[in-house]
Design an enzyme around this catalytic site. Structure first.
Site: not given
Ligand code: NAD
Length: 355
Positions: A80, A184-185, A180, A182
């Site tokens: 990393k 992924v969700g 969440g 975002g």
């Molecule tokens: P993102 O920033 O697009 O989405 C995160 C979402 O969570 C946002 O919509 C944000 O408003 C919401 N959020 C923040 N705080 C919150 C809270 N207290 N309560 C409810 N919602 C809240 O990020 P992402 O890329 O979708 O990643 C989400 C998680 O998955 C992260 O922990 C990231 O490290 C992990 N992850 C992502 C990937 C990827 O491919 N994007 C891969 C592995 C792990």
């Protein structure tokens, strides 16, 4: 947890400080292990309060990548990098290219990718200085945003957990809470709705909620994560920030399964035991969220979407394997996942002795 070279206390192979005063670049690259191959992991661009904080973060994150790659069955080690500073004010072409040259100087021991504060376009820029970079745009020979593959992997992990707990991977009629929505969700919600699950979501961002509502009017929205956790859920999917599973949350949880994309869900070590004691089946975060890593690592062979998706489908079997080992050895799934990763690192690296 296993002690010794491949335990979580096993130390790092190499830590490199990189500095280019002209561009303001201050970076640390950590190679935790190359036991299984080159150390791949993203570069986090973040305004750390101190160099010490940055070092602590990169050491922990790079070790996490060793476990993640090992369990995902990849021929990759764990690494990393962090760039210290505010990406909004400090990021520039010369800085990214300077970082690329430092990555290149490691001769492929470390391969970089996107993380918090860095994006596909940044990887394209870094690629002008080094070939040891993934997460590039499809125009540049990369695979683009990995969020879709991450969501698909979490969905496979959830199906495996359902099969382990209820005897069938079918999520039809199951109530799944997603915290969440975002990148992924919301894609996980797509899979869940398609599978016939009843979905409840929450997010601090109104825009994120609106997007889900527009795509799926049937999805129920609750005010916050505390309310979501206390709902009558079958599955809880933390897809926002780390530390989602603390003592209070575990005590309040009514779901029988936890499976989500968020990194570092366990707020502290010991939470995995609390989950176990409450009979909640926890699908280890770094296993079920490895779809994105599998996607970007496929770029090293010339990206092929179908091949990457097949590998991500394999997370279903790997998740079941972790649950089976957990039962066999009488440990929580998080411990079983660590043991499987450590065994693979030890067994495969031993083969290097054969000439
Ligand atoms: P993102 O920033 O697009 O989405 C995160 C979402 O969570 C946002 O919509 C944000 O408003 C919401 N959020 C923040 N705080 C919150 C809270 N207290 N309560 C409810 N919602 C809240 O990020 P992402 O890329 O979708 O990643 C989400 C998680 O998955 C992260 O922990 C990231 O490290 C992990 N992850 C992502 C990937 C990827 O491919 N994007 C891969 C592995 C792990």
């Amino acid at each position: 947890m296993t002690e010794g070279v491949f335990g979580r206390d096993g130390g790092h192979e190499q830590v490199v400080y990189c500095q280019d005063p002209q561009t303001g670049l201050k970076a640390i690259i950590a190679v935790h292990s190359t036991a299984l191959g080159p150390a791949l992991g993203g570069v986090r661009f973040y305004p750390y309060e101190s160099e010490r904080d940055a070092l602590d973060d990169v050491l922990a994150l790079s070790m996490g990548m060793s476990y993640k790659s090992a369990l995902a069955g990849l021929d990759l080690g764990g690494g990393k990098a962090v760039i210290i500073g505010d990406p909004d004010t400090l990021k520039s072409e010369p800085l990214l290219r300077a970082y690329g040259r430092f990555v290149d100087s490691l001769g492929g021991r470390y391969i970089t990718a996107c993380d918090v504060g860095t994006y596909v376009a940044d990887m394209d820029m870094i690629a002008r200085e080094t070939t040891f970079v993934t997460g590039r745009s499809s125009d540049d020979g990369g695979s683009g945003d990995p969020s879709g593959m991450t969501a698909y992997g979490v969905f496979q992990g959830m199906r495996a957990a359902a099969e382990h707990r209820w005897g069938s991977p079918d999520l039809r009629g199951k109530r799944v809470g997603v915290s969440g929505v975002g990148k992924v969700g919301r894609l996980l919600v797509d899979h869940l709705v398609e599978a016939g699950a009843e979905v409840v979501v929450t997010d601090v961002s109104e825009a994120a909620i609106d997007r889900v509502r527009a795509a799926h009017p049937s999805v129920r929205v609750v005010a916050d994560t505390a309310e979501l956790v206390s709902c009558d859920l079958d599955v809880y999917a933390p897809c926002a920030l780390g530390g989602a599973l603390d003592d209070a949350t575990v005590a309040a949880l009514r779901a029988e399964i936890v499976c989500g994309s968020a990194n570092n869900q366990l707020a502290h070590s010991g939470v995995e035991k609390l989950l176990d004691e409450r009979g909640i089946l926890y699908a280890p975060d770094y296993l079920v969220n490895s779809g994105g890593l599998i996607q970007v690592s496929d770029e090293l062979h010339g990206f092929n979407y179908e091949r990457a998706r097949r590998k991500v489908s394999g997370l279903f079997d790997m998740t079941k394997k972790v649950f089976a080992l957990a039962e066999e050895e009488g440990v929580p799934p998080a411990t079983a996942a660590d043991r499987l990763a450590e065994r693979r690192m030890a067994e495969v690296s031993r083969l290097r002795m054969i000439r």
